[in-house]
Design an enzyme around this catalytic site. Sequence first.
Site, mmCIF file in Angstrom:
data_model
loop_
_atom_site.group_PDB
_atom_site.id
_atom_site.type_symbol
_atom_site.label_atom_id
_atom_site.label_comp_id
_atom_site.label_asym_id
_atom_site.label_seq_id
_atom_site.Cartn_x
_atom_site.Cartn_y
_atom_site.Cartn_z
ATOM 1 N N ALA A 75 0.821 -1.212 0.000
ATOM 2 C CA ALA A 75 0.000 0.000 0.000
ATOM 3 C C ALA A 75 0.855 1.262 0.000
ATOM 4 O O ALA A 75 0.473 2.281 -0.580
ATOM 5 C CB ALA A 75 -0.929 0.005 1.211
ATOM 6 N N THR A 76 2.004 1.212 0.647
ATOM 7 C CA THR A 76 2.862 2.397 0.688
ATOM 8 C C THR A 76 3.228 2.820 -0.729
ATOM 9 O O THR A 76 3.087 3.988 -1.111
ATOM 10 C CB THR A 76 4.150 2.091 1.490
ATOM 11 O OG1 THR A 76 3.771 1.701 2.810
ATOM 12 C CG2 THR A 76 5.073 3.286 1.538
ATOM 13 N N ASN A 161 -6.592 3.252 10.303
ATOM 14 C CA ASN A 161 -5.838 2.091 10.775
ATOM 15 C C ASN A 161 -5.663 2.040 12.286
ATOM 16 O O ASN A 161 -5.255 1.024 12.816
ATOM 17 C CB ASN A 161 -4.471 2.012 10.092
ATOM 18 C CG ASN A 161 -3.705 3.300 10.174
ATOM 19 O OD1 ASN A 161 -4.160 4.334 9.678
ATOM 20 N ND2 ASN A 161 -2.556 3.261 10.809
ATOM 21 N N GLN A 189 -7.117 -0.910 5.174
ATOM 22 C CA GLN A 189 -7.795 -1.587 6.287
ATOM 23 C C GLN A 189 -9.218 -2.018 5.907
ATOM 24 O O GLN A 189 -9.851 -2.755 6.649
ATOM 25 C CB GLN A 189 -7.846 -0.662 7.519
ATOM 26 C CG GLN A 189 -6.490 -0.289 8.073
ATOM 27 C CD GLN A 189 -5.770 -1.448 8.763
ATOM 28 O OE1 GLN A 189 -6.370 -2.482 9.092
ATOM 29 N NE2 GLN A 189 -4.476 -1.307 8.973
ATOM 30 N N SER A 209 -2.924 -3.533 0.620
ATOM 31 C CA SER A 209 -1.779 -4.443 0.771
ATOM 32 C C SER A 209 -2.246 -5.876 0.977
ATOM 33 O O SER A 209 -3.256 -6.102 1.660
ATOM 34 C CB SER A 209 -0.996 -4.066 2.040
ATOM 35 O OG SER A 209 0.147 -3.334 1.721
ATOM 36 N N HIS A 211 -0.868 -8.241 2.837
ATOM 37 C CA HIS A 211 -0.663 -8.858 4.164
ATOM 38 C C HIS A 211 -1.695 -8.461 5.206
ATOM 39 O O HIS A 211 -1.661 -8.967 6.328
ATOM 40 C CB HIS A 211 0.752 -8.555 4.672
ATOM 41 C CG HIS A 211 1.001 -7.129 5.036
ATOM 42 N ND1 HIS A 211 1.048 -6.707 6.332
ATOM 43 C CD2 HIS A 211 1.213 -6.026 4.281
ATOM 44 C CE1 HIS A 211 1.301 -5.408 6.364
ATOM 45 N NE2 HIS A 211 1.399 -4.972 5.124
ATOM 46 N N THR A 250 10.271 -6.571 -12.736
ATOM 47 C CA THR A 250 9.740 -7.932 -12.864
ATOM 48 C C THR A 250 8.715 -8.201 -11.773
ATOM 49 O O THR A 250 8.929 -7.851 -10.617
ATOM 50 C CB THR A 250 10.897 -8.950 -12.764
ATOM 51 O OG1 THR A 250 11.789 -8.696 -13.846
ATOM 52 C CG2 THR A 250 10.385 -10.385 -12.852
ATOM 53 N N CYS A 336 3.587 1.253 12.903
ATOM 54 C CA CYS A 336 4.592 2.038 12.201
ATOM 55 C C CYS A 336 5.133 3.170 13.058
ATOM 56 O O CYS A 336 6.213 3.667 12.837
ATOM 57 C CB CYS A 336 4.013 2.622 10.921
ATOM 58 S SG CYS A 336 2.948 1.479 10.090
#
Length: 412
Positions: A75-76, A161, A189, A209, A211, A250, A336
């Site tokens: 996501a970043t 978040n 989220q 994201s 994860h 790639t 974070c």
Amino acid sequence: MSVKLPIYLDHAATTPCDPRVVEAMLPYFTEIFGNPGSRNHQFGWRAEEGVDAARRQVADLIGADHKEIIFTSGATEANNIAIRGAANMYAKSGPGTTGRGHIITSTIEHKAVLDPCKRLQKEGFDVTFIEPPKDGIVTRAMIEGAMRPDTILVSIMWANNEMGTINEVPQIGALCHEKGVLFHTDATQWVGKMPTDVEKDNIDLLSFSGHKIYGPKGVGVLYVRRRKPRVRLQALVDGGGQERGFRSGTLNVTGIVGLGKACEIARAEMDKDGERLLALRKQLEQAITSQLDVVQINGHAEKRLPHMTNISFGFVEGESLMMATKEIAMSSGSACTSASLEPSYVLKGIGVGDDLAHSSLRISLGRWTTSEDVEYAAQAIVRAVKKLRELSPLYDMHQEGIDISKIEWQAH
Ligand code: PMP
């Protein structure tokens, strides 16, 4: 049934991979290892088939066309490509223009949105940071009040978040479309937990994201609208031109295949999971608020994600509370920023005082959290808070009816 320790209640930071995701990924490490960019042999074709299938699984989860899905490292990166890429592409220039254009975001966004916006500010863009009120909700009216003739981009997260509060994203999207302004949402989220339809919800750019939805780390998505309007972005990284030139390099085939599978599972199971998790969250909040005084659930009471809560415990330090409940993994502030002992800028941003912001825990439940886990965690937290408060002279004074905020402390 006995609980298995430690208990993981930090699913807003990251989730374990679903075993079905791992199983889908495995062949792509060894047998189907080709580069999807190798157009001239079977190894490449097979890898490309895996990526294409994943692209469709992702698109189906958010109501997009598969051609509108760009794979990123998370996501970043997706937020950076969306915000900086759009600002640079749609920047104002030429005679009569003063600034490079106006961007609207909010003070409670993730750093992966705030910092690109601050960088753009230094590069000559004007940025308005909306300050949401105590309930933490960013509304259409707030954005409408900040709109200017030179606004080029609005970026508002779907769910926060730290608190799980849900912003008026479809309504903000509708406003942006009426005004011809691009709309980006950081949906990290939200996606995979709540129904998403980029058409109905009026979204031009959306990030998330893998994860956070039981997929692997290091892979994410940027949805880029292709029609009405066709969104153009300036790439941040130049190279082989993969992903329609928006994101050269790639492809992370194993990660992408895993993310696709995670999206497919989320789509099939989110309603059932959401209902179960909401019941568990209510059980947790009820157990805590019924046994402790001076506790506060932060953010709007109802407009919140089902699986997470953010609770401030007066007269207790968040870090001490976490140390006292080491068998339970939770977060004080977001992962974070939890390396610093600064109180959460999100809670401060909605007007929570320093004391309560310092004493807050984010607790986020997940696919394998059980009712027994929740019960155990609630009792452990209650015990720890009571014990820490026994050591707090301020709590004693509070119990004697003294208003702590009115005390004039003497400095020496
Ligand atoms: N946005 C939000 C709202 C998040 O919660 C996170 C993860 N904490 C991110 C962006 C960044 O995600 P990643 O670290 O996977 O790039």
